[in-house]
Scaffold this motif. Sequence first.
Motif, PDB file in Angstrom:
ATOM      1  N   LEU A  20       5.530   7.413   9.508  1.00 13.90           N
ATOM      2  CA  LEU A  20       6.807   7.461   8.803  1.00 13.90           C
ATOM      3  C   LEU A  20       6.825   6.351   7.767  1.00 13.90           C
ATOM      4  O   LEU A  20       6.286   5.271   8.000  1.00 13.90           O
ATOM      5  N   ASP A  21       7.460   6.616   6.654  1.00 12.05           N
ATOM      6  CA  ASP A  21       7.602   5.605   5.614  1.00 12.05           C
ATOM      7  C   ASP A  21       9.003   5.012   5.689  1.00 12.05           C
ATOM      8  O   ASP A  21       9.996   5.735   5.699  1.00 12.05           O
ATOM      9  N   PHE A  22       9.070   3.680   5.775  1.00  8.31           N
ATOM     10  CA  PHE A  22      10.344   2.981   5.757  1.00  8.31           C
ATOM     11  C   PHE A  22      10.287   1.962   4.630  1.00  8.31           C
ATOM     12  O   PHE A  22       9.742   0.877   4.771  1.00  8.31           O
ATOM     13  N   ASN A  23      10.810   2.347   3.485  1.00 11.79           N
ATOM     14  CA  ASN A  23      10.828   1.487   2.296  1.00 11.79           C
ATOM     15  C   ASN A  23       9.453   0.924   1.962  1.00 11.79           C
ATOM     16  O   ASN A  23       9.283  -0.273   1.747  1.00 11.79           O
ATOM     17  N   GLY A  24       8.453   1.790   1.963  1.00 11.27           N
ATOM     18  CA  GLY A  24       7.116   1.383   1.559  1.00 11.27           C
ATOM     19  C   GLY A  24       6.239   0.840   2.673  1.00 11.27           C
ATOM     20  O   GLY A  24       5.085   0.510   2.439  1.00 11.27           O
ATOM     21  N   THR A  79       4.577   1.481   6.591  1.00  9.45           N
ATOM     22  CA  THR A  79       4.212   2.567   7.482  1.00  9.45           C
ATOM     23  C   THR A  79       4.534   2.201   8.926  1.00  9.45           C
ATOM     24  O   THR A  79       4.159   1.130   9.402  1.00  9.45           O
ATOM     25  N   TYR A  80       5.219   3.115   9.584  1.00  7.21           N
ATOM     26  CA  TYR A  80       5.514   3.011  11.009  1.00  7.21           C
ATOM     27  C   TYR A  80       4.957   4.247  11.682  1.00  7.21           C
ATOM     28  O   TYR A  80       4.874   5.327  11.082  1.00  7.21           O
ATOM     29  N   PHE A  81       4.593   4.093  12.965  1.00  5.38           N
ATOM     30  CA  PHE A  81       4.116   5.217  13.752  1.00  5.38           C
ATOM     31  C   PHE A  81       5.142   5.550  14.809  1.00  5.38           C
ATOM     32  O   PHE A  81       5.710   4.668  15.450  1.00  5.38           O
ATOM     33  N   ILE A 131      18.465  -3.787  10.022  1.00  2.00           N
ATOM     34  CA  ILE A 131      17.135  -3.281  10.370  1.00  2.00           C
ATOM     35  C   ILE A 131      16.303  -3.301   9.098  1.00  2.00           C
ATOM     36  O   ILE A 131      16.676  -2.697   8.100  1.00  2.00           O
ATOM     37  N   THR A 132      15.179  -4.019   9.172  1.00  2.00           N
ATOM     38  CA  THR A 132      14.334  -4.168   7.985  1.00  2.00           C
ATOM     39  C   THR A 132      12.948  -3.611   8.246  1.00  2.00           C
ATOM     40  O   THR A 132      12.546  -3.407   9.384  1.00  2.00           O
ATOM     41  N   ASN A 133      12.217  -3.402   7.173  1.00  2.00           N
ATOM     42  CA  ASN A 133      10.889  -2.795   7.281  1.00  2.00           C
ATOM     43  C   ASN A 133       9.782  -3.810   7.560  1.00  2.00           C
ATOM     44  O   ASN A 133       8.612  -3.495   7.415  1.00  2.00           O
TER      45      ASN A 133
END
Length: 114
Positions: free
Chosen positions: A104-108, A110-112, A5-7
Amino acid sequence: MSNEITNDMDVIDSRDIIERIEELENNGCDLDEHEELEALKALAKEGEQYSPDWSYGSQLIHENYFEEYMDEMLEDCGDIPKDIPCYLDITVNYDMLKWDYTELDFNGETYFVR
């Protein structure tokens, strides 16, 4: 092993995150996988705080995909008729739709999540 799973993914299901964490913890991991594990654990910890449905399946939507995701969701719900031209500028409404989501921050990146 399941997929990493990647950002840079458009949409991530929280159940996939949970499954991947369990997989990495149970099977051991190399250095790259260890970094992935730590990033996923941090994401899961943050996501669990804001999404009561985290363990049942919450959708994390990348900020660059949010507008397209919302358009598709509204079309699927029938809120935007597909057979008539729409001349309204609905970009203002995307910000209003984000009010129901938490960043949310996932390795720099932004996800909602809702």
